[in-house]
Design an enzyme around this catalytic site. Structure first.
Site, PDB file in Angstrom:
ATOM      1  N   TYR A   1       0.843  -1.205   0.000  1.00 38.47           N
ATOM      2  CA  TYR A   1       0.000   0.000   0.000  1.00 38.47           C
ATOM      3  C   TYR A   1       0.878   1.255   0.000  1.00 38.47           C
ATOM      4  CZ  TYR A   1      -3.320   3.591   1.435  1.00 38.47           C
ATOM      5  OH  TYR A   1      -4.080   4.740   1.493  1.00 38.47           O
TER       6      TYR A   1
ATOM      7  N   GLU B   1     -14.644   3.894   5.343  1.00 32.98           N
ATOM      8  CA  GLU B   1     -14.738   2.435   5.205  1.00 32.98           C
ATOM      9  C   GLU B   1     -13.371   1.816   4.869  1.00 32.98           C
ATOM     10  OE1 GLU B   1     -17.960   1.550   2.497  1.00 32.98           O
ATOM     11  OE2 GLU B   1     -19.307   2.877   3.604  1.00 32.98           O
TER      12      GLU B   1
HETATM   13  P1  NDP Z   1     -13.502   4.254   1.396  1.00 31.57           P
HETATM   14  O1  NDP Z   1     -13.333   2.779   1.398  1.00 31.57           O
HETATM   15  O2  NDP Z   1     -14.524   4.846   2.298  1.00 31.57           O
HETATM   16  O3  NDP Z   1     -13.754   4.775  -0.092  1.00 31.57           O
HETATM   17  C1  NDP Z   1     -13.015   4.270  -1.169  1.00 31.57           C
HETATM   18  C2  NDP Z   1     -13.696   4.672  -2.459  1.00 31.57           C
HETATM   19  O4  NDP Z   1     -12.910   4.185  -3.557  1.00 31.57           O
HETATM   20  C3  NDP Z   1     -15.080   4.087  -2.601  1.00 31.57           C
HETATM   21  O5  NDP Z   1     -15.942   5.072  -3.094  1.00 31.57           O
HETATM   22  C4  NDP Z   1     -14.903   2.977  -3.613  1.00 31.57           C
HETATM   23  O6  NDP Z   1     -16.085   2.858  -4.416  1.00 31.57           O
HETATM   24  C5  NDP Z   1     -13.754   3.528  -4.461  1.00 31.57           C
HETATM   25  N1  NDP Z   1     -13.074   2.482  -5.197  1.00 31.57           N
HETATM   26  C6  NDP Z   1     -12.325   1.480  -4.709  1.00 31.57           C
HETATM   27  N2  NDP Z   1     -11.893   0.677  -5.694  1.00 31.57           N
HETATM   28  C7  NDP Z   1     -12.395   1.203  -6.853  1.00 31.57           C
HETATM   29  C8  NDP Z   1     -12.318   0.834  -8.209  1.00 31.57           C
HETATM   30  N3  NDP Z   1     -11.643  -0.256  -8.620  1.00 31.57           N
HETATM   31  N4  NDP Z   1     -12.951   1.605  -9.141  1.00 31.57           N
HETATM   32  C9  NDP Z   1     -13.639   2.695  -8.745  1.00 31.57           C
HETATM   33  N5  NDP Z   1     -13.753   3.098  -7.475  1.00 31.57           N
HETATM   34  C10 NDP Z   1     -13.143   2.353  -6.534  1.00 31.57           C
HETATM   35  O7  NDP Z   1     -12.053   4.834   1.769  1.00 31.57           O
HETATM   36  P2  NDP Z   1     -11.491   6.343   1.821  1.00 31.57           P
HETATM   37  O8  NDP Z   1     -12.545   7.315   1.534  1.00 31.57           O
HETATM   38  O9  NDP Z   1     -10.750   6.455   3.073  1.00 31.57           O
HETATM   39  O10 NDP Z   1     -10.436   6.279   0.628  1.00 31.57           O
HETATM   40  C11 NDP Z   1     -10.385   7.244  -0.405  1.00 31.57           C
HETATM   41  C12 NDP Z   1      -8.934   7.497  -0.764  1.00 31.57           C
HETATM   42  O11 NDP Z   1      -8.269   8.053   0.360  1.00 31.57           O
HETATM   43  C13 NDP Z   1      -8.137   6.251  -1.140  1.00 31.57           C
HETATM   44  O12 NDP Z   1      -7.305   6.571  -2.245  1.00 31.57           O
HETATM   45  C14 NDP Z   1      -7.303   5.988   0.104  1.00 31.57           C
HETATM   46  O13 NDP Z   1      -6.120   5.301  -0.206  1.00 31.57           O
HETATM   47  C15 NDP Z   1      -7.037   7.394   0.551  1.00 31.57           C
HETATM   48  N6  NDP Z   1      -6.631   7.583   1.935  1.00 31.57           N
HETATM   49  C16 NDP Z   1      -7.419   7.137   2.964  1.00 31.57           C
HETATM   50  C17 NDP Z   1      -7.015   7.347   4.267  1.00 31.57           C
HETATM   51  C18 NDP Z   1      -7.794   6.826   5.433  1.00 31.57           C
HETATM   52  O14 NDP Z   1      -7.236   6.726   6.544  1.00 31.57           O
HETATM   53  N7  NDP Z   1      -9.073   6.498   5.272  1.00 31.57           N
HETATM   54  C19 NDP Z   1      -5.792   8.095   4.581  1.00 31.57           C
HETATM   55  C20 NDP Z   1      -5.043   8.499   3.413  1.00 31.57           C
HETATM   56  C21 NDP Z   1      -5.472   8.270   2.160  1.00 31.57           C
HETATM   57  P3  NDP Z   1     -16.745   1.479  -4.907  1.00 31.57           P
HETATM   58  O15 NDP Z   1     -16.346   0.411  -3.939  1.00 31.57           O
HETATM   59  O16 NDP Z   1     -18.203   1.782  -4.925  1.00 31.57           O
HETATM   60  O17 NDP Z   1     -16.181   1.285  -6.278  1.00 31.57           O
HETATM   61  C1  8X3 Z   2      -4.263   5.512   4.797  1.00 33.77           C
HETATM   62  C2  8X3 Z   2      -3.548   5.943   6.023  1.00 33.77           C
HETATM   63  O1  8X3 Z   2      -1.733   5.289   7.696  1.00 33.77           O
HETATM   64  O2  8X3 Z   2      -3.394   3.611   7.117  1.00 33.77           O
HETATM   65  O3  8X3 Z   2      -3.577   5.928   3.659  1.00 33.77           O
HETATM   66  O4  8X3 Z   2      -1.692   4.210   5.558  1.00 33.77           O
HETATM   67  S1  8X3 Z   2      -2.549   4.702   6.605  1.00 33.77           S
END
Ligand code: NDP
Ligand code: 8X3
Length: 259
Positions: free
Chosen positions: A156, A192
């Site tokens: 990741y 999520e």
């Molecule tokens: P969620 O799981 O809540 O949301 C992830 C979103 O990505 C969903 O809407 C999902 O939609 C979509 N997604 C996943 N795979 C696909 C795919 N193959 N095609 C299209 N859409 C896809 O997580 P977050 O909101 O936390 O994550 C959003 C971003 O933030 C990610 O890039 C994550 O790496 C990043 N991030 C998150 C952090 C955290 O702590 N939560 C911290 C730092 C970065 P669906 O399943 O309907 O396709």
């Molecule tokens: C999501 C935050 O710290 O779990 O990008 O990698 S962490």
């Protein structure tokens, strides 16, 4: 907050809008008057979200890993949705937290295909229109994981380090055009994300945020909106944001802060 660049009637395409940060950004951009192209695989979630928004929306069931579908989707947008002003590359996920040599290959593929190749496919499809129109802003959701690698997170973290490189390289490639490029890199955000990471194990996911006040999707959306509303000559390259209780990817103070 003063909005230096108006988002009224601007077209914003958000990948991963069905949950978490993407969903929060949809609300924030809608509140600022933008029109939204909302993409994710779960169409029902997008429909429920669109019903809450008071701006025009165009919903697309899209798996960003499918390069042909991505190109086709962007090329066949209805005329009124064609001129994308802002692309928010947010779709992404983590799977498991495991030593690299013990990782399930499917989990490796899903992370790399979504977080890196998917982001590249969408950018490759959308950026040429921005260059041709002489306007646009590409905002990538990276992570602190792209800045600090943590144990059991090699895959990741590598995908988010790739997002950092892509953001930096794209900024160079677009130098000489007015198109802006930004990365917003959060730490712990309660979405999520951890449920997906642990393949639906809600109890394990809950423990990730135990004793901490994590960021919310709305906190991240606030920063995204700030980046998107600077004057046209200002490019915010990268923003790292964490909860106050987090100091690095691995250092998290796990007691409630005083009220
Ligand atoms: P969620 O799981 O809540 O949301 C992830 C979103 O990505 C969903 O809407 C999902 O939609 C979509 N997604 C996943 N795979 C696909 C795919 N193959 N095609 C299209 N859409 C896809 O997580 P977050 O909101 O936390 O994550 C959003 C971003 O933030 C990610 O890039 C994550 O790496 C990043 N991030 C998150 C952090 C955290 O702590 N939560 C911290 C730092 C970065 P669906 O399943 O309907 O396709
Ligand atoms: C999501 C935050 O710290 O779990 O990008 O990698 S962490």
């Amino acid at each position: 907050m003063s909005l230096n660049y108006s988002l009224t009637d601007k077209i914003v395409l958000i990948t991963g809008a069905s949950s978490g940060i993407g969903e929060a950004c949809a609300h924030a951009f809608a509140d600022a008057g933008a029109r939204l192209i909302l993409c994710a695989r779960r169409m029902q979630r997008l429909q429920e979200l669109a019903a809450e928004l008071k701006v025009p929306t165009h919903l697309i069931a899209l798996d960003v890993r499918d390069q042909v579908a991505v190109e086709h989707t962007i090329a066949s947008l209805p005329a009124e949705w064609l001129e994308i002003d802002i692309l928010l590359n947010n779709a992404g996920l983590s799977r498991a937290l495991t030593k690299l040599h013990e990782y399930d290959i499917q989990d490796i593929d899903e992370m790399v295909d979504t977080n890196v190749k998917g982001l590249l496919y969408v950018t490759h499809a959308v950026a040429p229109g921005m260059v041709a129109r002489g306007w646009g802003h590409i905002i990538n959701i990276g992570s602190i994981a792209g800045h600090w690698t943590y144990p059991n997170g090699a895959v990741y973290c590598a995908t988010k380090a790739a997002v950092k490189s892509i953001t930096e390289g794209l900024k160079m490639d677009l130098n000489g055009t007015p198109v802006r490029v930004t990365s917003v890199d959060p730490g712990l955000v309660e979405t999520e994300f951890s449920i997906v990471r642990f393949h639906g194990d809600a109890e394990r996911a809950r423990k990730v945020y135990e004793g901490v006040k994590p960021l919310t999707g709305a906190d991240v959306a606030d920063v995204v909106l700030f980046c998107a509303t600077r004057p046209a000559h200002v490019n915010i390259n990268d923003v790292i944001l964490m909860p106050v209780a987090q100091a690095s990817a691995t250092q998290v103070y796990r007691q409630p802060l005083p009220a």
